[in-house]
Design a protein around this motif. Structure first.
Motif, mmCIF file in Angstrom:
data_model
loop_
_atom_site.group_PDB
_atom_site.id
_atom_site.type_symbol
_atom_site.label_atom_id
_atom_site.label_comp_id
_atom_site.label_asym_id
_atom_site.label_seq_id
_atom_site.Cartn_x
_atom_site.Cartn_y
_atom_site.Cartn_z
ATOM 1 N N THR A 159 2.070 -4.045 5.423
ATOM 2 C CA THR A 159 3.473 -3.636 5.484
ATOM 3 C C THR A 159 4.279 -4.622 6.319
ATOM 4 O O THR A 159 3.835 -5.072 7.374
ATOM 5 N N VAL A 160 5.476 -4.951 5.825
ATOM 6 C CA VAL A 160 6.410 -5.816 6.535
ATOM 7 C C VAL A 160 7.625 -4.974 6.920
ATOM 8 O O VAL A 160 8.203 -4.278 6.082
ATOM 9 N N VAL A 161 8.001 -5.040 8.200
ATOM 10 C CA VAL A 161 9.136 -4.255 8.709
ATOM 11 C C VAL A 161 10.255 -5.216 9.084
ATOM 12 O O VAL A 161 10.038 -6.194 9.796
ATOM 13 N N SER A 162 11.486 -4.928 8.617
ATOM 14 C CA SER A 162 12.641 -5.801 8.890
ATOM 15 C C SER A 162 13.824 -4.963 9.337
ATOM 16 O O SER A 162 14.017 -3.836 8.866
ATOM 17 N N LEU A 185 5.447 -2.199 -5.359
ATOM 18 C CA LEU A 185 5.586 -2.171 -3.913
ATOM 19 C C LEU A 185 6.163 -0.814 -3.482
ATOM 20 O O LEU A 185 6.912 -0.181 -4.223
ATOM 21 N N THR A 186 5.797 -0.401 -2.297
ATOM 22 C CA THR A 186 6.306 0.859 -1.740
ATOM 23 C C THR A 186 7.357 0.540 -0.687
ATOM 24 O O THR A 186 7.137 -0.298 0.194
ATOM 25 N N VAL A 187 8.499 1.228 -0.790
ATOM 26 C CA VAL A 187 9.623 0.982 0.109
ATOM 27 C C VAL A 187 9.959 2.280 0.859
ATOM 28 O O VAL A 187 9.956 3.366 0.273
ATOM 29 N N ALA A 188 10.253 2.148 2.167
ATOM 30 C CA ALA A 188 10.691 3.281 2.990
ATOM 31 C C ALA A 188 11.603 2.741 4.084
ATOM 32 O O ALA A 188 11.681 1.522 4.304
ATOM 33 N N VAL A 189 12.283 3.620 4.779
ATOM 34 C CA VAL A 189 13.217 3.181 5.837
ATOM 35 C C VAL A 189 13.143 4.141 7.027
ATOM 36 O O VAL A 189 12.678 5.263 6.934
ATOM 37 N N ARG A 190 13.645 3.639 8.146
ATOM 38 C CA ARG A 190 13.946 4.450 9.342
ATOM 39 C C ARG A 190 15.381 4.120 9.751
ATOM 40 O O ARG A 190 15.704 2.947 9.935
ATOM 41 N N SER A 191 16.243 5.099 9.860
ATOM 42 C CA SER A 191 17.584 4.828 10.382
ATOM 43 C C SER A 191 17.515 4.703 11.902
ATOM 44 O O SER A 191 16.655 5.293 12.550
ATOM 45 N N SER A 199 9.017 7.719 0.743
ATOM 46 C CA SER A 199 8.744 6.390 0.178
ATOM 47 C C SER A 199 9.084 6.373 -1.314
ATOM 48 O O SER A 199 9.032 7.401 -1.995
ATOM 49 N N VAL A 200 9.448 5.187 -1.786
ATOM 50 C CA VAL A 200 9.797 4.994 -3.195
ATOM 51 C C VAL A 200 9.006 3.796 -3.718
ATOM 52 O O VAL A 200 8.976 2.741 -3.080
ATOM 53 N N ASP A 201 8.345 3.966 -4.856
ATOM 54 C CA ASP A 201 7.629 2.862 -5.495
ATOM 55 C C ASP A 201 8.584 2.060 -6.366
ATOM 56 O O ASP A 201 9.339 2.618 -7.178
ATOM 57 N N SER A 249 0.839 -1.194 0.000
ATOM 58 C CA SER A 249 0.000 0.000 0.000
ATOM 59 C C SER A 249 0.877 1.247 0.000
ATOM 60 O O SER A 249 1.810 1.351 0.813
ATOM 61 N N PRO A 250 0.615 2.215 -0.872
ATOM 62 C CA PRO A 250 1.392 3.468 -0.853
ATOM 63 C C PRO A 250 1.266 4.214 0.481
ATOM 64 O O PRO A 250 2.148 4.986 0.840
ATOM 65 N N ALA A 251 0.173 3.949 1.206
ATOM 66 C CA ALA A 251 -0.031 4.593 2.508
ATOM 67 C C ALA A 251 0.698 3.869 3.636
ATOM 68 O O ALA A 251 0.630 4.303 4.797
ATOM 69 N N LEU A 252 1.378 2.773 3.292
ATOM 70 C CA LEU A 252 2.118 1.979 4.279
ATOM 71 C C LEU A 252 1.222 1.558 5.442
ATOM 72 O O LEU A 252 1.566 1.707 6.617
#
Length: 216
Positions: free
Chosen positions: A150-153, A189-195, A208-210, A142-145
């Motif tokens: 959403t899967v977080v790793s 798929l929409t991808v984003a990160v948290r440092s 986010s990046v599609d 989902s673009p709205a995450l």
């Protein structure tokens, strides 16, 4: 028979004895009064000194309590000053180091990918500002995450990225939305990160990046 001189002498002695006896009696009475007065005065002084000693003891106890309270306040103040000094020292360290992960964790990182198209078995090549050693990868259908899509790793090595990408696609199988991209056999798929900083604090979510995931 006694002569007149003898009688006179005896009378004088008798008078002297009576006078001396009276003087001695008066002196003893006076001495007794003086001794009684002195004892009464002394008892009063002792009582007054005892009261003063009691009052002084109370004041000493009160002073000890105040000293104890002041000591506690001094210790508390020293602790606060030590914490403030440590906080200021860390802040100065953050300001002086542009590569500090603590600084990076306080603001959202910038995410970019070398290509917006990849395969199921090949994770996208991502770049994160600050190059954190540890970050959280968000992969979503989902673009709205949305949490449900959403899967977080946690990623620490390139091997972690490979494993996390495959695991995310497996978990999201069946939830991909049809792609309107050039490839008819793919999904977006929409991808984003948290440092994550050295203190374990994650940053706000990045942009986010599609990514187009091709079949095969």
């Amino acid at each position: 028979m006694a002569s007149d001189n003898d009688r006179k002498t005896n009378g004088v002695f008798k008078g002297l004895l009576e006078t001396g006896s009276g003087v001695v009696g008066k002196a003893m009475d006076k001495g007794s009064d003086v001794a009684s007065a002195m004892m009464t005065h002394t008892a009063g002084l002792i009582s007054k000194i005892s009261d003063d000693i009691g009052a002084m003891a109370d004041r000493i106890l009160m002073m000890e309590e105040r000293i104890g309270l002041m000591a506690d306040r001094i210790i508390k103040t020293e602790e606060l000053m030590a914490k403030l000094t440590a906080t200021l020292a860390n802040r100065n360290l953050d300001l002086s180091s542009s590569e500090s992960m603590t600084e990076q964790a306080l603001r959202p990182p910038l995410l970019s990918v070398s290509t917006t198209e990849t395969a199921r078995s090949l994770p996208p090549q991502i770049q994160i500002t600050g190059n954190p050693n540890l970050y959280l990868l968000y992969v979503s259908a989902s673009p709205a995450l949305r949490d449900t899509d959403t899967v977080v790793s946690k990623i620490e090595t390139s091997g972690d990225l490979q494993t996390a990408w495959k695991r995310s696609l497996t978990a999201l199988a069946g939830t991909f939305e049809p792609s309107d991209q050039a490839s008819p056999h793919g999904a977006v798929l929409t991808v984003a990160v948290r440092s994550v900083g050295e203190n374990g604090q994650p940053s706000p979510l990045s942009n986010s990046v599609d990514v187009l995931v091709a079949e095969g």
